[in-house]
Design a protein around this motif. Structure first.
Motif, PDB file in Angstrom:
ATOM      1  N   PRO A   2      95.833  52.104 -15.951  1.00 54.43           N
ATOM      2  CA  PRO A   2      94.619  51.328 -15.696  1.00 54.43           C
ATOM      3  C   PRO A   2      94.812  49.848 -15.952  1.00 54.43           C
ATOM      4  O   PRO A   2      94.253  49.016 -15.257  1.00 54.43           O
ATOM      5  CB  PRO A   2      93.613  51.956 -16.661  1.00 54.43           C
ATOM      6  CG  PRO A   2      94.083  53.364 -16.857  1.00 54.43           C
ATOM      7  CD  PRO A   2      95.583  53.260 -16.841  1.00 54.43           C
ATOM      8  N   LEU A   5      95.914  47.857 -12.991  1.00 54.08           N
ATOM      9  CA  LEU A   5      95.083  47.824 -11.799  1.00 54.08           C
ATOM     10  C   LEU A   5      94.728  46.414 -11.357  1.00 54.08           C
ATOM     11  O   LEU A   5      94.703  46.107 -10.175  1.00 54.08           O
ATOM     12  CB  LEU A   5      93.783  48.621 -12.037  1.00 54.08           C
ATOM     13  CG  LEU A   5      93.899  50.147 -12.055  1.00 54.08           C
ATOM     14  CD1 LEU A   5      92.552  50.779 -12.378  1.00 54.08           C
ATOM     15  CD2 LEU A   5      94.403  50.645 -10.707  1.00 54.08           C
ATOM     16  N   ILE A  13      95.758  49.318  -4.036  1.00 52.30           N
ATOM     17  CA  ILE A  13      94.574  49.987  -4.587  1.00 52.30           C
ATOM     18  C   ILE A  13      94.161  51.150  -3.683  1.00 52.30           C
ATOM     19  O   ILE A  13      93.808  52.236  -4.145  1.00 52.30           O
ATOM     20  CB  ILE A  13      93.398  48.998  -4.723  1.00 52.30           C
ATOM     21  CG1 ILE A  13      93.681  47.951  -5.816  1.00 52.30           C
ATOM     22  CG2 ILE A  13      92.082  49.720  -4.964  1.00 52.30           C
ATOM     23  CD1 ILE A  13      93.469  48.438  -7.223  1.00 52.30           C
ATOM     24  N   THR A  18      92.670  59.378  -7.486  1.00 52.90           N
ATOM     25  CA  THR A  18      91.413  59.153  -8.199  1.00 52.90           C
ATOM     26  C   THR A  18      91.580  59.151  -9.715  1.00 52.90           C
ATOM     27  O   THR A  18      90.779  58.557 -10.432  1.00 52.90           O
ATOM     28  CB  THR A  18      90.398  60.243  -7.824  1.00 52.90           C
ATOM     29  OG1 THR A  18      90.966  61.534  -8.114  1.00 52.90           O
ATOM     30  CG2 THR A  18      90.044  60.144  -6.353  1.00 52.90           C
ATOM     31  N   LEU A  21      91.622  55.812 -11.627  1.00 50.29           N
ATOM     32  CA  LEU A  21      90.321  55.141 -11.535  1.00 50.29           C
ATOM     33  C   LEU A  21      89.285  55.797 -12.432  1.00 50.29           C
ATOM     34  O   LEU A  21      88.375  55.138 -12.931  1.00 50.29           O
ATOM     35  CB  LEU A  21      89.826  55.157 -10.082  1.00 50.29           C
ATOM     36  CG  LEU A  21      90.680  54.350  -9.096  1.00 50.29           C
ATOM     37  CD1 LEU A  21      90.263  54.642  -7.667  1.00 50.29           C
ATOM     38  CD2 LEU A  21      90.534  52.858  -9.391  1.00 50.29           C
ATOM     39  N   SER A  22      89.412  57.101 -12.663  1.00 48.22           N
ATOM     40  CA  SER A  22      88.443  57.804 -13.507  1.00 48.22           C
ATOM     41  C   SER A  22      88.531  57.339 -14.951  1.00 48.22           C
ATOM     42  O   SER A  22      87.568  57.470 -15.704  1.00 48.22           O
ATOM     43  CB  SER A  22      88.661  59.314 -13.429  1.00 48.22           C
ATOM     44  OG  SER A  22      89.953  59.661 -13.910  1.00 48.22           O
ATOM     45  N   LEU A  24      89.100  54.214 -15.802  1.00 47.39           N
ATOM     46  CA  LEU A  24      88.869  52.768 -15.812  1.00 47.39           C
ATOM     47  C   LEU A  24      87.788  52.407 -16.828  1.00 47.39           C
ATOM     48  O   LEU A  24      86.697  52.957 -16.829  1.00 47.39           O
ATOM     49  CB  LEU A  24      88.438  52.310 -14.411  1.00 47.39           C
ATOM     50  CG  LEU A  24      88.377  50.813 -14.151  1.00 47.39           C
ATOM     51  CD1 LEU A  24      89.773  50.201 -14.179  1.00 47.39           C
ATOM     52  CD2 LEU A  24      87.716  50.540 -12.802  1.00 47.39           C
ATOM     53  N   ALA A  29      87.197  47.040 -15.426  1.00 45.73           N
ATOM     54  CA  ALA A  29      86.435  46.985 -14.173  1.00 45.73           C
ATOM     55  C   ALA A  29      85.973  45.568 -13.865  1.00 45.73           C
ATOM     56  O   ALA A  29      85.978  45.139 -12.707  1.00 45.73           O
ATOM     57  CB  ALA A  29      85.238  47.922 -14.249  1.00 45.73           C
ATOM     58  N   LEU A  40      88.574  50.179  -2.019  1.00 41.35           N
ATOM     59  CA  LEU A  40      88.300  51.522  -2.526  1.00 41.35           C
ATOM     60  C   LEU A  40      87.695  52.411  -1.447  1.00 41.35           C
ATOM     61  O   LEU A  40      86.836  51.979  -0.676  1.00 41.35           O
ATOM     62  CB  LEU A  40      87.339  51.448  -3.713  1.00 41.35           C
ATOM     63  CG  LEU A  40      87.864  50.770  -4.987  1.00 41.35           C
ATOM     64  CD1 LEU A  40      86.743  50.599  -6.009  1.00 41.35           C
ATOM     65  CD2 LEU A  40      89.020  51.580  -5.594  1.00 41.35           C
ATOM     66  N   GLN A  44      87.522  57.406  -4.022  1.00 39.85           N
ATOM     67  CA  GLN A  44      87.918  56.609  -5.180  1.00 39.85           C
ATOM     68  C   GLN A  44      86.698  56.034  -5.902  1.00 39.85           C
ATOM     69  O   GLN A  44      86.628  56.028  -7.130  1.00 39.85           O
ATOM     70  CB  GLN A  44      88.836  55.465  -4.741  1.00 39.85           C
ATOM     71  CG  GLN A  44      90.216  55.903  -4.276  1.00 39.85           C
ATOM     72  CD  GLN A  44      91.003  54.751  -3.674  1.00 39.85           C
ATOM     73  OE1 GLN A  44      90.461  53.945  -2.912  1.00 39.85           O
ATOM     74  NE2 GLN A  44      92.294  54.670  -3.999  1.00 39.85           N
ATOM     75  N   ILE A  48      84.959  56.600 -10.225  1.00 37.49           N
ATOM     76  CA  ILE A  48      84.753  55.597 -11.276  1.00 37.49           C
ATOM     77  C   ILE A  48      83.602  56.036 -12.172  1.00 37.49           C
ATOM     78  O   ILE A  48      82.556  56.490 -11.709  1.00 37.49           O
ATOM     79  CB  ILE A  48      84.459  54.216 -10.655  1.00 37.49           C
ATOM     80  CG1 ILE A  48      85.679  53.737  -9.869  1.00 37.49           C
ATOM     81  CG2 ILE A  48      84.088  53.199 -11.717  1.00 37.49           C
ATOM     82  CD1 ILE A  48      85.462  52.424  -9.139  1.00 37.49           C
TER      83      ILE A  48
END
Length: 410
Positions: A2, A5, A13, A18, A21-22, A24, A29, A40, A44, A48
C-alpha cells in the motif's frame, strides 16, 4: 505494498488486484492523485474500505470514472455523506444504478445542485424514487430540461412539494405529457399563473380531469390560447363553471371546435359573453343544437354577424323564439337564407310585424311556404312591396283566401 501505491502510474494502478486496495489506509488514500483514482475500475473501487473512501476530498472524488462508480456499495455511498456527494458530477451520477441512487440519504439528495442534476440523463433521474425526488432542492427542479421532465413518473409529478411547484416554470410545464398533466395536484393547478398555464401544450391539455379544469381560475381560462381551447375535450368544456364560461374571450371563439360547442349545456351557452357568440364563424354556429339556439340571450343575438345568421339552418331558425325574432335588426332578418326562412313557424311569422316583413328580400319572400303566407296578417300582406309580391310563388298565392289575394294586388 500500500505504501507504494502513491508512486504508481495510473496505468499501473489499473493492473492492481483488489487486495492491495482493500488494505489502503486513510493516510495513504489522501495521497492518491485524481489521475490515479481515475484509473480505478468498478471492482477496485468497491474494494476500498469506507474509512479510506471518506478521507478522499471532492477533487479526488470527481476523478472517479462514471464507468467505475457502479462499483460503490450502498454503504460506501452513504458513508460519503452530503459533502462527498457534492464531489460527483452529472456524468458520475448517471453511472450509478437505480439501487445505488435509491441508497442516497435524504441529506445527500437535498444537497444535489443544478449543475449536477443537469448532467443526468432522463433515465438516470428516473431512478430516483418519488420520495427522493420530492427532496430535491427547488432550484434544481427549476433547471430540469425538457427531456428530463418527460422522463419523470406521474408519481414524481404528483409528489412535487409546494416549493418545487413554485419553481416549476413554463419551460418545464411545456414538456409535460397529458398523463403527467393529469397527475398535477389541484393545489398546483390552482396556483398556475398566465405564463405557466399558456405553456401547456394543446396536446397535453387534454390530460386535465374535470376537477382540475374547475380548479383553474377564470382569469387563467381567459388567457388560454385558441389552440389550447381547441385541444380541450367535450368533457372538459362541459365541466366549465359559469364563471369560467363567462371569462372566455372573443379571441378564443375560433378555438371552439364544433363538438365542443355542442357540449355546452343551454345554461352554459347563456353565460358566454355576447362578443364570444358574435365572433363565432358560420361553420361553428351551425353546430349549435336547437336547445342552445333557444337559450341565446337578447345581447348575444344582437352580436350575431350577418354571415353567422345566414349560416343558420331551417331547424335552427325554427327554434328562434318570438322575442328573438323581434330583436333582430332589418339587416339580420334579411341575412336569413332562403332555404332556412322556411323554418319559421306561424308564431314567428306573426312576430315579424309589418316592419319585419318589409325587411325580407324578394328572394326570401319567394321561399315562404303556403302555410307561412297564410300566417301573415292583413297588415303584413298590405305592407309587402311590389317586388316582394312579384316574388311570391303563384301556386302558393292561389291557395290564399280571396280576401288575402285582394290584399296582394298592387
Amino acid at each position: 505494498k500500500p505504501d507504494a501505491l502513491a508512486y504508481l502510474q495510473p496505468s499501473q494502478i489499473a493492473q492492481l488486484a483488489t487486495s492491495p486496495l482493500s488494505g489502503l489506509a486513510s493516510s495513504q488514500a489522501v495521497q492518491l492523485t485524481k489521475a490515479q483514482i481515475g484509473a480505478l475500475s468498478a471492482q477496485q473501487l468497491g474494494a476500498i474500505s469506507i474509512s479510506a473512501l471518506v478521507s478522499l476530498n471532492q477533487s479526488q472524488i470527481s476523478g472517479i470514472l462514471p464507468s467505475a462508480i457502479s462499483g460503490l456499495s450502498t454503504d460506501q455511498i452513504q458513508a460519503l455523506g452530503a459533502a462527498g456527494i457534492n464531489g460527483f458530477n452529472g456524468a458520475q451520477l448517471s453511472g450509478l444504478s437505480g439501487s445505488q441512487l435509491n441508497g442516497f440519504t435524504s441529506d445527500q439528495i437535498s444537497v444535489l445542485t443544478s449543475n449536477q442534476v443537469s448532467g443526468l440523463t432522463s433515465q438516470a433521474l428516473n431512478k430516483l424514487t418519488s420520495d427522493q425526488f420530492s427532496l430535491l432542492n427547488p432550484e434544481v427542479v427549476a433547471h430540469l430540461t425538457a427531456s428530463q421532465v418527460k422522463g419523470l413518473t406521474t408519481d414524481d409529478i404528483a409528489n412535487l412539494t409546494l416549493d418545487q411547484q413554485a419553481k416549476f416554470g413554463p419551460l418545464q410545464i411545456a414538456a409535460l405529457t397529458s398523463q403527467q398533466i393529469q397527475s398535477l395536484s389541484t393545489t398546483f393547478v390552482s396556483a398556475l399563473d398566465e405564463a405557466r398555464a399558456r405553456a401547456i401544450s394543446a396536446i397535453a391539455i387534454v390530460g386535465f380531469d374535470t376537477v382540475q379544469i374547475q380548479t383553474l381560475d377564470p382569469s387563467i381560462i381567459s388567457r388560454l390560447s385558441s389552440s389550447q381551447i381547441f385541444g380541450m375535450t367535450t368533457t372538459q368544456i362541459n365541466a366549465l363553471k359559469d364563471a369560467q364560461v363567462r371569462s372566455l374571450s372573443s379571441s378564443q371563439s375560433p378555438g371552439l371546435r364544433n363538438d365542443a360547442l355542442a357540449a355546452f349545456s343551454s345554461d352554459q351557452i347563456t353565460q358566454l359573453a355576447p362578443e364570444v357568440v358574435g365572433n363565432l364563424r358560420p361553420a361553428q354556429v351551425i353546430a349549435l343544437t336547437s336547445d342552445q339556439i333557444s337559450a341565446l340571450t337578447i345581447d348575444q343575438i344582437h352580436h350575431l354577424g350577418l354571415s353567422t345568421i345566414g349560416g343558420l339552418s331551417a331547424k335552427q331558425v325554427s327554434k328562434l323564439t318570438a322575442d328573438f325574432i323581434l330583436t333582430l335588426s332589418g339587416s339580420q332578418l334579411s341575412a336569413i337564407s332562403r332555404s332556412s326562412i322556411s323554418g319559421l313557424g306561424s308564431t314567428q311569422i306573426q312576430a315579424l310585424d309589418v316592419y319585419g316583413v318589409t325587411c325580407l328580400t324578394p328572394n326570401q319572400i319567394g321561399g315562404l311556404t303556403t302555410s307561412q303566407l297564410n300566417s301573415l296578417s292583413n297588415d303584413q300582406l298590405k305592407a309587402l312591396t311590389a317586388l316582394q309580391v312579384k316574388a311570391l310563388n303563384a301556386k302558393d298565392v292561389k291557395m290564399l283566401s280571396a280576401d288575402k289575394q285582394l290584399l296582394l294586388k298592387r
